[in-house]
Design a protein around this motif. Sequence first.
Motif, PDB file in Angstrom:
ATOM      1  N   PRO A   1       0.808  -1.224   0.000  1.00 45.71           N
ATOM      2  CA  PRO A   1       0.000   0.000   0.000  1.00 45.71           C
ATOM      3  C   PRO A   1       0.840   1.272   0.000  1.00 45.71           C
ATOM      4  O   PRO A   1       1.759   1.425   0.810  1.00 45.71           O
ATOM      5  CB  PRO A   1      -0.817  -0.134   1.295  1.00 45.71           C
ATOM      6  CG  PRO A   1      -0.956  -1.613   1.493  1.00 45.71           C
ATOM      7  CD  PRO A   1       0.361  -2.184   1.026  1.00 45.71           C
ATOM      8  N   ASP A   2       0.542   2.153  -0.952  1.00 41.29           N
ATOM      9  CA  ASP A   2       1.198   3.466  -1.099  1.00 41.29           C
ATOM     10  C   ASP A   2       2.654   3.369  -1.555  1.00 41.29           C
ATOM     11  O   ASP A   2       3.359   4.388  -1.595  1.00 41.29           O
ATOM     12  CB  ASP A   2       1.136   4.268   0.208  1.00 41.29           C
ATOM     13  CG  ASP A   2      -0.286   4.552   0.654  1.00 41.29           C
ATOM     14  OD1 ASP A   2      -1.131   4.812  -0.224  1.00 41.29           O
ATOM     15  OD2 ASP A   2      -0.551   4.507   1.870  1.00 41.29           O
ATOM     16  N   HIS A   3       3.136   2.177  -1.884  1.00 37.94           N
ATOM     17  CA  HIS A   3       4.524   2.022  -2.320  1.00 37.94           C
ATOM     18  C   HIS A   3       4.653   1.193  -3.596  1.00 37.94           C
ATOM     19  O   HIS A   3       5.771   0.882  -4.007  1.00 37.94           O
ATOM     20  CB  HIS A   3       5.367   1.389  -1.209  1.00 37.94           C
ATOM     21  CG  HIS A   3       5.546   2.282  -0.018  1.00 37.94           C
ATOM     22  ND1 HIS A   3       6.487   3.281   0.034  1.00 37.94           N
ATOM     23  CD2 HIS A   3       4.860   2.338   1.145  1.00 37.94           C
ATOM     24  CE1 HIS A   3       6.403   3.897   1.205  1.00 37.94           C
ATOM     25  NE2 HIS A   3       5.417   3.353   1.893  1.00 37.94           N
TER      26      HIS A   3
END
Length: 337
Positions: free
Chosen positions: A103-105
């Motif tokens: 998530p988010d990466h």
Amino acid sequence: MSKFKEFSTFKKIVIILVALLILIPLITFMVVFFRIHSAQVDDTYESQYNKVEGVTNILLLGTDGRENELAYRSDAMMILTVDANHSDIKLTSLARDTYVDIPDHGKGKLNAAYFWGKEDLLFETIEKNFNIGIDKFVQVDFDDLMNIIFVIGGVDVEIEKREIKSLNDGIPGAYDACTYADKGEMQLIKGAGLHTLNGYQAIAYARMRYLDNGIYRDQRQRKIISGMFNGVKDLSMAEYPKLINSLLPYVSTNLSVGEMLDLAFTSYSFANADSLKQAEFPIIDDKHVKGGKYKDAGWVWLYDVNSICVLHDFIYDDIMPEDNEYLKDDSKIELNY
């Protein structure tokens, strides 16, 4: 001495003995209570899954950070499941090179999630990709794990002939890093067979990298954890406080005192099983996984996204992977390219 004085002396002795019988366990509990609090870390992550009654999933994290490193990847990740519904304790390795959505990466290796966001991001990554709720975690650095293994008297591990050279190559470095006061003179492994490995020998065994591949490494790490389990499973409940008191300085966890005690009493009734039930994810075969270099992620395991049902069934429904019906039908395989 008068009978009154004799009785008075006897009464004092009885009072002292009773006081000791009460105070020693109380002091032991208070010391353990303090140690548990000192081992606890703040944790704000809330699982996206509702807790399954009777099943507790604890993420075991083995980290291998070097001195002065502020960020590093998790070296070993296992889910320890205390399954009161089936009276089982289970150990599931999650391959560190599994290709996942962080998530988010973006996409990358599973162990990179710890690098980017420590336990919280790793929790979220595991839950998002594998649909498994993680309740708590216990983290230990490999250097501290050496001390733990010394404390419990070593672990029994079957060493294969092909492993001896690689193991002995790693022992000197582990011995030098070992801080246990009574580690003695360095000892190498002289032959194949069942050995009681001490702390630095066990960590050298768990760290072996170049002999084969990461899946064999995960298996060796599970052997160490299983050996530790077998080494303490026959202890009485009365011996647990001393053991916990010895081990807690080496771990960090978000388990509370009450949760630790509850899990201890829950699992004690069935912790005398011959061995832990074990599994690995992804499913390593020639169908449901593909290993190799992929995009900019390096060497990874691409896995069948539909095979997470096998992981779920093992943890929650007590179905061994080799008995799962899904693996008998190849029509639904979908690798996560």
